[in-house]
Design an enzyme around this catalytic site. Structure first.
Site, mmCIF file in Angstrom:
data_model
loop_
_atom_site.group_PDB
_atom_site.id
_atom_site.type_symbol
_atom_site.label_atom_id
_atom_site.label_comp_id
_atom_site.label_asym_id
_atom_site.label_seq_id
_atom_site.Cartn_x
_atom_site.Cartn_y
_atom_site.Cartn_z
ATOM 1 N N LYS A 107 -19.158 -4.845 7.659
ATOM 2 C CA LYS A 107 -17.917 -5.407 8.193
ATOM 3 C C LYS A 107 -17.273 -4.519 9.243
ATOM 4 O O LYS A 107 -16.082 -4.650 9.512
ATOM 5 C CB LYS A 107 -16.920 -5.622 7.047
ATOM 6 C CG LYS A 107 -17.374 -6.624 6.023
ATOM 7 C CD LYS A 107 -16.309 -6.807 4.964
ATOM 8 C CE LYS A 107 -16.737 -7.818 3.925
ATOM 9 N NZ LYS A 107 -15.695 -8.007 2.912
ATOM 10 N N ARG A 136 -2.110 -6.375 -8.020
ATOM 11 C CA ARG A 136 -1.081 -7.379 -7.756
ATOM 12 C C ARG A 136 -1.119 -8.508 -8.783
ATOM 13 O O ARG A 136 -0.100 -9.066 -9.122
ATOM 14 C CB ARG A 136 -1.258 -7.978 -6.364
ATOM 15 C CG ARG A 136 -0.960 -6.997 -5.258
ATOM 16 C CD ARG A 136 -1.310 -7.574 -3.935
ATOM 17 N NE ARG A 136 -2.758 -7.800 -3.930
ATOM 18 C CZ ARG A 136 -3.438 -8.338 -2.958
ATOM 19 N NH1 ARG A 136 -2.825 -8.755 -1.890
ATOM 20 N NH2 ARG A 136 -4.736 -8.490 -3.033
ATOM 21 N N HIS A 142 0.839 -1.205 0.000
ATOM 22 C CA HIS A 142 0.000 0.000 0.000
ATOM 23 C C HIS A 142 0.872 1.253 0.000
ATOM 24 O O HIS A 142 0.623 2.198 -0.746
ATOM 25 C CB HIS A 142 -0.894 0.060 1.244
ATOM 26 C CG HIS A 142 -1.954 -0.978 1.319
ATOM 27 N ND1 HIS A 142 -2.153 -1.732 2.461
ATOM 28 C CD2 HIS A 142 -2.881 -1.398 0.427
ATOM 29 C CE1 HIS A 142 -3.164 -2.557 2.267
ATOM 30 N NE2 HIS A 142 -3.621 -2.373 1.036
ATOM 31 N N SER A 166 -3.071 -7.435 3.222
ATOM 32 C CA SER A 166 -3.421 -7.278 4.638
ATOM 33 C C SER A 166 -3.810 -8.620 5.247
ATOM 34 O O SER A 166 -3.484 -8.899 6.403
ATOM 35 C CB SER A 166 -4.570 -6.279 4.784
ATOM 36 O OG SER A 166 -4.159 -4.998 4.381
#
Length: 165
Positions: free
Chosen positions: A41, A92, A17, A130
């Site tokens: 969430k 990614r 990040h 993460s």
């Protein structure tokens, strides 16, 4: 003034990040790193949104054109309110591209003035996420190749307090 937004959950912020933040900050006058809050969430992350904001602020404190915020709005509406012209998205893998392309098209439909800029991950961060960081921290692994040094202690402490529940 060209403003861009780098939205994400950043739970926690990783070196991947940070790499995207540094690179994007050189392309825009103002970059807002926005912790997006998914109302479904809110209590499922490692860090609550307000703590994520503080961790990110600590990490980007030396980047003068980078701000940190949080929002529960749709990112297209948040961008409209902040007068941002671009969303920054790190990629990614091809699977990221497919998902992010769909979101870019939806965001453009909702806010026709909003473009999305895809920044491919630097090779050394392609595997960092993460989720991987949280898994490694749960087992007490060394995090210095994955997380900014300024927050390694916070991640380890949070994981330790979780294990002791």
């Amino acid at each position: 003034m060209k403003t861009a937004i780098y939205p994400g959950s950043f739970d926690p912020i990783t070196l991947g990040h940070l790499n995207v933040i540094k690179r994007a900050s050189m392309c825009f006058d103002r970059l807002i790193v926005c912790v997006m809050v998914n109302s479904e969430k809110v209590n499922t992350g490692l860090f609550p949104p307000d703590e994520r904001v503080e961790l990110i602020r600590r990490v980007v404190s030396k980047l003068p054109n980078v701000e940190v915020d949080q929002s529960s709005l749709l990112v297209s509406e948040y961008a409209r309110q902040k007068r941002a012209c671009t969303l920054v998205k790190g990629l990614r893998a091809m699977s990221d591209y497919e998902k992010e392309l769909q979101m870019a098209l939806i965001n453009r439909k909702l806010n026709p003035r909003l473009d999305t800029m895809f920044l491919p991950s630097s090779a050394k961060y392609t595997y960092v996420s993460s989720s991987v960081v949280k898994e490694m921290a749960a087992y007490g692994a060394e995090l210095s190749d994955f997380v900014p040094r300024e927050i390694i202690g916070d991640v380890n402490e949070k994981m330790k307090s979780r294990r002791n529940r």
